[in-house]
Scaffold this motif. Structure first.
Motif, PDB file in Angstrom:
ATOM      1  N   ALA A 158       0.829  -1.205   0.000  1.00  0.00           N
ATOM      2  CA  ALA A 158       0.000   0.000   0.000  1.00  0.00           C
ATOM      3  C   ALA A 158       0.863   1.255   0.000  1.00  0.00           C
ATOM      4  CB  ALA A 158      -0.942  -0.004   1.205  1.00  0.00           C
ATOM      5  N   THR A 159       1.905   1.259   0.815  1.00  0.00           N
ATOM      6  CA  THR A 159       2.795   2.417   0.893  1.00  0.00           C
ATOM      7  C   THR A 159       3.494   2.656  -0.435  1.00  0.00           C
ATOM      8  OG1 THR A 159       3.140   2.023   3.247  1.00  0.00           O
ATOM      9  CG2 THR A 159       4.769   3.407   2.127  1.00  0.00           C
ATOM     10  N   GLU A 160       3.981   1.583  -1.049  1.00  0.00           N
ATOM     11  CA  GLU A 160       4.679   1.701  -2.330  1.00  0.00           C
ATOM     12  C   GLU A 160       3.788   2.364  -3.379  1.00  0.00           C
ATOM     13  OE1 GLU A 160       7.405  -1.327  -4.656  1.00  0.00           O
ATOM     14  OE2 GLU A 160       5.291  -1.923  -4.814  1.00  0.00           O
ATOM     15  N   TRP A 161       2.553   1.859  -3.525  1.00  0.00           N
ATOM     16  CA  TRP A 161       1.671   2.396  -4.558  1.00  0.00           C
ATOM     17  C   TRP A 161       1.127   3.770  -4.189  1.00  0.00           C
ATOM     18  CZ3 TRP A 161       2.349   0.938  -9.171  1.00  0.00           C
ATOM     19  CH2 TRP A 161       2.831  -0.339  -9.427  1.00  0.00           C
ATOM     20  N   PHE A 162       0.892   4.047  -2.913  1.00  0.00           N
ATOM     21  CA  PHE A 162       0.458   5.390  -2.514  1.00  0.00           C
ATOM     22  C   PHE A 162       1.524   6.409  -2.895  1.00  0.00           C
ATOM     23  CE2 PHE A 162       0.041   8.956   0.445  1.00  0.00           C
ATOM     24  CZ  PHE A 162      -1.313   9.249   0.352  1.00  0.00           C
ATOM     25  N   ASP A 163       2.780   6.099  -2.576  1.00  0.00           N
ATOM     26  CA  ASP A 163       3.877   7.017  -2.897  1.00  0.00           C
ATOM     27  C   ASP A 163       4.006   7.238  -4.405  1.00  0.00           C
ATOM     28  OD1 ASP A 163       4.437   7.293  -0.216  1.00  0.00           O
ATOM     29  OD2 ASP A 163       6.170   5.955  -0.241  1.00  0.00           O
ATOM     30  N   LEU A 164       3.804   6.187  -5.184  1.00  0.00           N
ATOM     31  CA  LEU A 164       3.897   6.328  -6.641  1.00  0.00           C
ATOM     32  C   LEU A 164       2.706   7.099  -7.214  1.00  0.00           C
ATOM     33  CD1 LEU A 164       5.196   2.783  -7.591  1.00  0.00           C
ATOM     34  CD2 LEU A 164       6.394   4.957  -7.980  1.00  0.00           C
ATOM     35  N   GLU A 165       1.521   6.823  -6.697  1.00  0.00           N
ATOM     36  CA  GLU A 165       0.320   7.452  -7.243  1.00  0.00           C
ATOM     37  C   GLU A 165       0.139   8.883  -6.751  1.00  0.00           C
ATOM     38  OE1 GLU A 165      -2.437   4.292  -6.270  1.00  0.00           O
ATOM     39  OE2 GLU A 165      -2.113   3.368  -8.236  1.00  0.00           O
ATOM     40  N   ASP A 166       0.792   9.253  -5.652  1.00  0.00           N
ATOM     41  CA  ASP A 166       0.815  10.643  -5.201  1.00  0.00           C
ATOM     42  C   ASP A 166       1.918  11.359  -5.979  1.00  0.00           C
ATOM     43  OD1 ASP A 166       0.725  13.069  -3.874  1.00  0.00           O
ATOM     44  OD2 ASP A 166       1.701  12.312  -2.065  1.00  0.00           O
ATOM     45  N   SER A 167       1.678  11.545  -7.262  1.00  0.00           N
ATOM     46  CA  SER A 167       2.743  12.001  -8.161  1.00  0.00           C
ATOM     47  C   SER A 167       3.168  13.444  -7.921  1.00  0.00           C
ATOM     48  CB  SER A 167       2.323  11.812  -9.617  1.00  0.00           C
ATOM     49  OG  SER A 167       1.119  12.499  -9.879  1.00  0.00           O
ATOM     50  N   ASN A 168       2.330  14.270  -7.287  1.00  0.00           N
ATOM     51  CA  ASN A 168       2.761  15.641  -6.991  1.00  0.00           C
ATOM     52  C   ASN A 168       3.249  15.789  -5.545  1.00  0.00           C
ATOM     53  OD1 ASN A 168       0.400  15.609  -5.521  1.00  0.00           O
ATOM     54  ND2 ASN A 168      -0.610  17.239  -6.683  1.00  0.00           N
ATOM     55  N   HIS A 169       3.295  14.676  -4.826  1.00  0.00           N
ATOM     56  CA  HIS A 169       3.878  14.605  -3.471  1.00  0.00           C
ATOM     57  C   HIS A 169       3.206  15.554  -2.481  1.00  0.00           C
ATOM     58  CE1 HIS A 169       6.821  12.328  -5.667  1.00  0.00           C
ATOM     59  NE2 HIS A 169       7.122  13.378  -6.384  1.00  0.00           N
ATOM     60  N   ASP A 170       1.879  15.680  -2.578  1.00  0.00           N
ATOM     61  CA  ASP A 170       1.159  16.542  -1.646  1.00  0.00           C
ATOM     62  C   ASP A 170       0.515  15.773  -0.502  1.00  0.00           C
ATOM     63  OD1 ASP A 170      -0.898  15.309  -3.004  1.00  0.00           O
ATOM     64  OD2 ASP A 170      -1.952  17.169  -3.529  1.00  0.00           O
ATOM     65  N   GLY A 171       0.800  14.460  -0.403  1.00  0.00           N
ATOM     66  CA  GLY A 171       0.304  13.665   0.706  1.00  0.00           C
ATOM     67  C   GLY A 171      -1.061  13.039   0.496  1.00  0.00           C
ATOM     68  N   VAL A 172      -1.636  13.224  -0.683  1.00  0.00           N
ATOM     69  CA  VAL A 172      -2.923  12.606  -1.025  1.00  0.00           C
ATOM     70  C   VAL A 172      -2.854  12.143  -2.481  1.00  0.00           C
ATOM     71  CG1 VAL A 172      -4.313  13.944   0.619  1.00  0.00           C
ATOM     72  CG2 VAL A 172      -3.983  14.798  -1.716  1.00  0.00           C
ATOM     73  N   VAL A 173      -3.719  11.205  -2.819  1.00  0.00           N
ATOM     74  CA  VAL A 173      -3.829  10.734  -4.195  1.00  0.00           C
ATOM     75  C   VAL A 173      -5.162  11.250  -4.732  1.00  0.00           C
ATOM     76  CG1 VAL A 173      -3.962   8.731  -5.710  1.00  0.00           C
ATOM     77  CG2 VAL A 173      -2.445   8.685  -3.723  1.00  0.00           C
ATOM     78  N   SER A 174      -5.089  12.135  -5.711  1.00  0.00           N
ATOM     79  CA  SER A 174      -6.305  12.747  -6.228  1.00  0.00           C
ATOM     80  C   SER A 174      -6.874  11.943  -7.397  1.00  0.00           C
ATOM     81  CB  SER A 174      -6.023  14.178  -6.699  1.00  0.00           C
ATOM     82  OG  SER A 174      -5.238  14.162  -7.877  1.00  0.00           O
ATOM     83  N   ARG A 175      -8.147  12.161  -7.645  1.00  0.00           N
ATOM     84  CA  ARG A 175      -8.803  11.537  -8.789  1.00  0.00           C
ATOM     85  C   ARG A 175      -8.088  11.944 -10.072  1.00  0.00           C
ATOM     86  NH1 ARG A 175     -12.713  12.512 -12.644  1.00  0.00           N
ATOM     87  NH2 ARG A 175     -14.035  10.717 -13.133  1.00  0.00           N
ATOM     88  N   ALA A 176      -7.681  13.212 -10.161  1.00  0.00           N
ATOM     89  CA  ALA A 176      -6.979  13.697 -11.355  1.00  0.00           C
ATOM     90  C   ALA A 176      -5.651  12.958 -11.558  1.00  0.00           C
ATOM     91  CB  ALA A 176      -6.742  15.202 -11.258  1.00  0.00           C
ATOM     92  N   GLU A 177      -4.913  12.723 -10.470  1.00  0.00           N
ATOM     93  CA  GLU A 177      -3.659  11.970 -10.576  1.00  0.00           C
ATOM     94  C   GLU A 177      -3.924  10.559 -11.074  1.00  0.00           C
ATOM     95  OE1 GLU A 177      -0.568  13.436  -7.182  1.00  0.00           O
ATOM     96  OE2 GLU A 177      -2.532  12.788  -6.446  1.00  0.00           O
ATOM     97  N   LEU A 178      -4.939   9.923 -10.516  1.00  0.00           N
ATOM     98  CA  LEU A 178      -5.261   8.549 -10.904  1.00  0.00           C
ATOM     99  C   LEU A 178      -5.703   8.468 -12.364  1.00  0.00           C
ATOM    100  CD1 LEU A 178      -7.085   7.466  -7.644  1.00  0.00           C
ATOM    101  CD2 LEU A 178      -4.857   6.626  -8.456  1.00  0.00           C
ATOM    102  N   LEU A 179      -6.485   9.432 -12.816  1.00  0.00           N
ATOM    103  CA  LEU A 179      -6.908   9.446 -14.223  1.00  0.00           C
ATOM    104  C   LEU A 179      -5.699   9.603 -15.145  1.00  0.00           C
ATOM    105  CD1 LEU A 179     -10.140  11.637 -14.015  1.00  0.00           C
ATOM    106  CD2 LEU A 179     -10.008   9.202 -14.616  1.00  0.00           C
ATOM    107  N   ARG A 180      -4.784  10.509 -14.789  1.00  0.00           N
ATOM    108  CA  ARG A 180      -3.584  10.719 -15.609  1.00  0.00           C
ATOM    109  C   ARG A 180      -2.743   9.444 -15.675  1.00  0.00           C
ATOM    110  NH1 ARG A 180       1.352  11.090 -14.602  1.00  0.00           N
ATOM    111  NH2 ARG A 180       1.099  11.374 -12.380  1.00  0.00           N
ATOM    112  N   ILE A 181      -2.568   8.795 -14.535  1.00  0.00           N
ATOM    113  CA  ILE A 181      -1.783   7.557 -14.494  1.00  0.00           C
ATOM    114  C   ILE A 181      -2.447   6.484 -15.340  1.00  0.00           C
ATOM    115  CG2 ILE A 181      -1.063   5.653 -12.998  1.00  0.00           C
ATOM    116  CD1 ILE A 181      -0.730   7.843 -10.765  1.00  0.00           C
TER     117      ILE A 181
END
Length: 192
Positions: free
Chosen positions: A128-151
Protein backbone atom coordinates in the motif's frame (compact mmCIF):
# COMPACT_ATOMS: atom_id res chain seq x y z
CA UNK A 1 -6.02 -25.50 -30.87
CA UNK A 2 -3.05 -25.64 -28.51
CA UNK A 3 0.11 -26.98 -30.04
CA UNK A 4 2.38 -29.51 -28.36
CA UNK A 5 5.02 -26.80 -27.94
CA UNK A 6 2.53 -24.48 -26.23
CA UNK A 7 1.43 -27.29 -23.94
CA UNK A 8 5.02 -28.07 -22.96
CA UNK A 9 5.71 -24.38 -22.33
CA UNK A 10 2.66 -24.21 -20.11
CA UNK A 11 3.86 -27.18 -18.06
CA UNK A 12 7.36 -25.68 -17.71
CA UNK A 13 5.92 -22.34 -16.61
CA UNK A 14 3.61 -23.96 -14.06
CA UNK A 15 6.43 -26.04 -12.58
CA UNK A 16 8.77 -23.03 -12.41
CA UNK A 17 6.12 -20.89 -10.73
CA UNK A 18 5.12 -23.62 -8.27
CA UNK A 19 8.75 -24.08 -7.26
CA UNK A 20 9.20 -20.33 -6.84
CA UNK A 21 6.25 -19.84 -4.50
CA UNK A 22 7.43 -18.36 -1.21
CA UNK A 23 6.77 -19.97 2.13
CA UNK A 24 3.29 -19.57 3.57
CA UNK A 25 2.41 -15.95 4.31
CA UNK A 26 -0.79 -14.09 4.80
CA UNK A 27 -2.08 -12.40 1.67
CA UNK A 28 -5.31 -10.95 0.49
CA UNK A 29 -7.43 -12.07 -2.38
CA UNK A 30 -7.33 -9.67 -5.29
CA UNK A 31 -8.94 -9.37 -8.70
CA UNK A 32 -11.21 -10.06 -10.42
CA UNK A 33 -13.64 -8.68 -7.86
CA UNK A 34 -11.02 -6.89 -5.70
CA UNK A 35 -12.23 -8.96 -2.78
CA UNK A 36 -10.99 -7.80 0.59
CA UNK A 37 -11.25 -11.27 2.17
CA UNK A 38 -8.11 -12.51 3.92
CA UNK A 39 -6.60 -15.59 2.40
CA UNK A 40 -3.52 -17.69 2.99
CA UNK A 41 -1.35 -18.75 0.07
CA UNK A 42 -2.03 -22.41 0.62
CA UNK A 43 -5.73 -21.64 0.10
CA UNK A 44 -5.02 -20.37 -3.40
CA UNK A 45 -5.59 -22.77 -6.20
CA UNK A 46 -3.01 -21.39 -8.54
CA UNK A 47 -4.36 -22.21 -11.94
CA UNK A 48 -2.95 -20.91 -15.17
CA UNK A 49 -4.46 -21.49 -18.54
CA UNK A 50 -2.59 -20.74 -21.71
CA UNK A 51 -4.82 -17.71 -22.43
CA UNK A 52 -4.17 -16.39 -18.88
CA UNK A 53 -0.42 -16.82 -19.26
CA UNK A 54 -0.52 -15.16 -22.67
CA UNK A 55 -2.45 -12.22 -21.16
CA UNK A 56 0.11 -11.91 -18.36
CA UNK A 57 2.93 -12.03 -20.90
CA UNK A 58 1.29 -9.29 -22.97
CA UNK A 59 0.84 -7.15 -19.87
CA UNK A 60 4.44 -7.77 -18.77
CA UNK A 61 5.73 -6.76 -22.20
CA UNK A 62 3.49 -3.71 -22.42
CA UNK A 63 4.41 -2.35 -18.99
CA UNK A 64 7.84 -3.67 -18.04
CA UNK A 65 9.51 -5.46 -20.95
CA UNK A 66 9.31 -3.43 -24.19
CA UNK A 67 12.17 -5.39 -25.79
CA UNK A 68 10.31 -8.66 -25.08
CA UNK A 69 13.26 -10.58 -23.63
CA UNK A 70 11.15 -11.84 -20.69
CA UNK A 71 13.17 -9.74 -18.24
CA UNK A 72 12.51 -6.31 -16.79
CA UNK A 73 15.65 -4.34 -16.07
CA UNK A 74 16.06 -1.36 -13.77
CA UNK A 75 15.75 1.02 -16.74
CA UNK A 76 12.60 -0.71 -18.00
CA UNK A 77 11.04 -0.52 -14.54
CA UNK A 78 12.05 3.14 -14.35
CA UNK A 79 10.30 3.87 -17.64
CA UNK A 80 7.13 2.18 -16.34
CA UNK A 81 7.19 3.87 -12.93
CA UNK A 82 7.71 7.29 -14.52
CA UNK A 83 4.21 6.89 -15.96
CA UNK A 84 3.04 7.07 -12.35
CA UNK A 85 5.46 9.64 -11.04
CA UNK A 86 7.70 11.38 -13.60
CA UNK A 87 10.30 12.22 -10.96
CA UNK A 88 10.35 8.79 -9.28
CA UNK A 89 13.60 8.38 -7.38
CA UNK A 90 16.17 5.71 -8.12
CA UNK A 91 15.76 4.50 -4.53
CA UNK A 92 12.03 3.86 -5.12
CA UNK A 93 12.79 2.05 -8.37
CA UNK A 94 15.38 -0.13 -6.61
CA UNK A 95 12.90 -0.92 -3.84
CA UNK A 96 10.21 -1.76 -6.42
CA UNK A 97 12.61 -4.18 -8.12
CA UNK A 98 13.92 -5.70 -4.87
CA UNK A 99 10.40 -6.47 -3.61
CA UNK A 100 9.76 -8.55 -6.75
CA UNK A 101 13.22 -9.89 -7.64
CA UNK A 102 13.06 -13.05 -5.55
CA UNK A 103 16.30 -14.55 -6.81
CA UNK A 104 18.30 -11.34 -6.34
CA UNK A 105 19.78 -11.17 -9.85
CA UNK A 106 18.76 -7.53 -10.40
CA UNK A 107 16.07 -8.18 -12.99
CA UNK A 108 12.42 -9.16 -12.80
CA UNK A 109 11.85 -12.28 -14.88
CA UNK A 110 8.49 -13.08 -16.39
CA UNK A 111 8.89 -16.70 -15.22
CA UNK A 112 8.57 -17.15 -12.31
CA UNK A 113 8.83 -13.78 -10.54
CA UNK A 114 6.22 -11.74 -12.41
CA UNK A 115 3.73 -14.60 -12.61
CA UNK A 116 4.05 -15.32 -8.89
CA UNK A 117 3.75 -11.62 -8.05
CA UNK A 118 0.62 -11.25 -10.18
CA UNK A 119 -0.90 -14.46 -8.86
CA UNK A 120 -0.50 -13.61 -5.19
CA UNK A 121 -1.54 -9.98 -4.74
CA UNK A 122 0.42 -7.97 -2.20
CA UNK A 123 -2.17 -6.47 0.12
CA UNK A 124 0.33 -5.49 2.79
CA UNK A 125 1.25 -2.18 4.38
CA UNK A 126 4.46 -2.24 2.30
CA UNK A 127 2.48 -2.73 -0.91
CA UNK A 128 0.00 0.00 0.00
CA UNK A 129 2.79 2.42 0.89
CA UNK A 130 4.68 1.70 -2.33
CA UNK A 131 1.67 2.40 -4.56
CA UNK A 132 0.46 5.39 -2.51
CA UNK A 133 3.88 7.02 -2.90
CA UNK A 134 3.90 6.33 -6.64
CA UNK A 135 0.32 7.45 -7.24
CA UNK A 136 0.81 10.64 -5.20
CA UNK A 137 2.74 12.00 -8.16
CA UNK A 138 2.76 15.64 -6.99
CA UNK A 139 3.88 14.60 -3.47
CA UNK A 140 1.16 16.54 -1.65
CA UNK A 141 0.30 13.66 0.71
CA UNK A 142 -2.92 12.61 -1.03
CA UNK A 143 -3.83 10.73 -4.19
CA UNK A 144 -6.30 12.75 -6.23
CA UNK A 145 -8.80 11.54 -8.79
CA UNK A 146 -6.98 13.70 -11.35
CA UNK A 147 -3.66 11.97 -10.58
CA UNK A 148 -5.26 8.55 -10.90
CA UNK A 149 -6.91 9.45 -14.22
CA UNK A 150 -3.58 10.72 -15.61
CA UNK A 151 -1.78 7.56 -14.49
CA UNK A 152 -4.47 5.27 -15.93
CA UNK A 153 -4.22 7.03 -19.28
CA UNK A 154 -0.39 6.99 -19.13
CA UNK A 155 -0.41 3.21 -18.78
CA UNK A 156 -2.69 2.83 -21.78
CA UNK A 157 -6.32 3.06 -20.70
CA UNK A 158 -8.67 5.13 -22.77
CA UNK A 159 -10.42 8.10 -21.18
CA UNK A 160 -13.67 6.25 -20.48
CA UNK A 161 -11.98 3.08 -19.19
CA UNK A 162 -9.68 5.18 -17.00
CA UNK A 163 -12.67 6.98 -15.47
CA UNK A 164 -14.49 3.69 -14.85
CA UNK A 165 -11.42 2.17 -13.17
CA UNK A 166 -10.72 5.21 -11.02
CA UNK A 167 -14.33 5.80 -10.02
CA UNK A 168 -15.30 2.15 -9.71
CA UNK A 169 -12.35 1.04 -7.61
CA UNK A 170 -10.24 3.83 -6.17
CA UNK A 171 -12.79 6.52 -5.45
CA UNK A 172 -15.01 4.00 -3.70
CA UNK A 173 -12.63 4.54 -0.76
CA UNK A 174 -13.14 8.34 -0.81
CA UNK A 175 -15.25 8.48 2.34
CA UNK A 176 -15.64 12.27 2.50
CA UNK A 177 -16.30 12.76 -1.23
CA UNK A 178 -13.52 15.31 -1.81
CA UNK A 179 -12.08 13.46 -4.85
CA UNK A 180 -8.81 12.74 -3.07
CA UNK A 181 -7.65 9.76 -1.07
CA UNK A 182 -5.67 10.53 2.04
CA UNK A 183 -3.54 7.76 3.53
CA UNK A 184 -6.32 6.46 5.80
CA UNK A 185 -8.77 6.25 2.87
CA UNK A 186 -6.15 4.72 0.56
CA UNK A 187 -5.35 1.95 3.04
CA UNK A 188 -8.96 0.78 2.76
CA UNK A 189 -8.16 -0.34 -0.79
CA UNK A 190 -5.81 -2.84 0.85
CA UNK A 191 -8.21 -3.64 3.67
CA UNK A 192 -5.72 -2.23 6.17
Amino acid sequence: MITVTQSLCLVVVCVAVAEALPAKRETRAGPPAFSRRRRVEEDYELFWTLPRLMALKKRFQMFLDPNDDCKATFDEAKSFLQKYSPDVSEAKIRKFMERRDTNGDGVLEFVPEYIVHMSLPDYTIEGATEWFDLEDSNHDGVVSRAELLRIAQNVGLGEEEAAQTVDGYYMDADMNGDNVLDWEEYKKLYNL
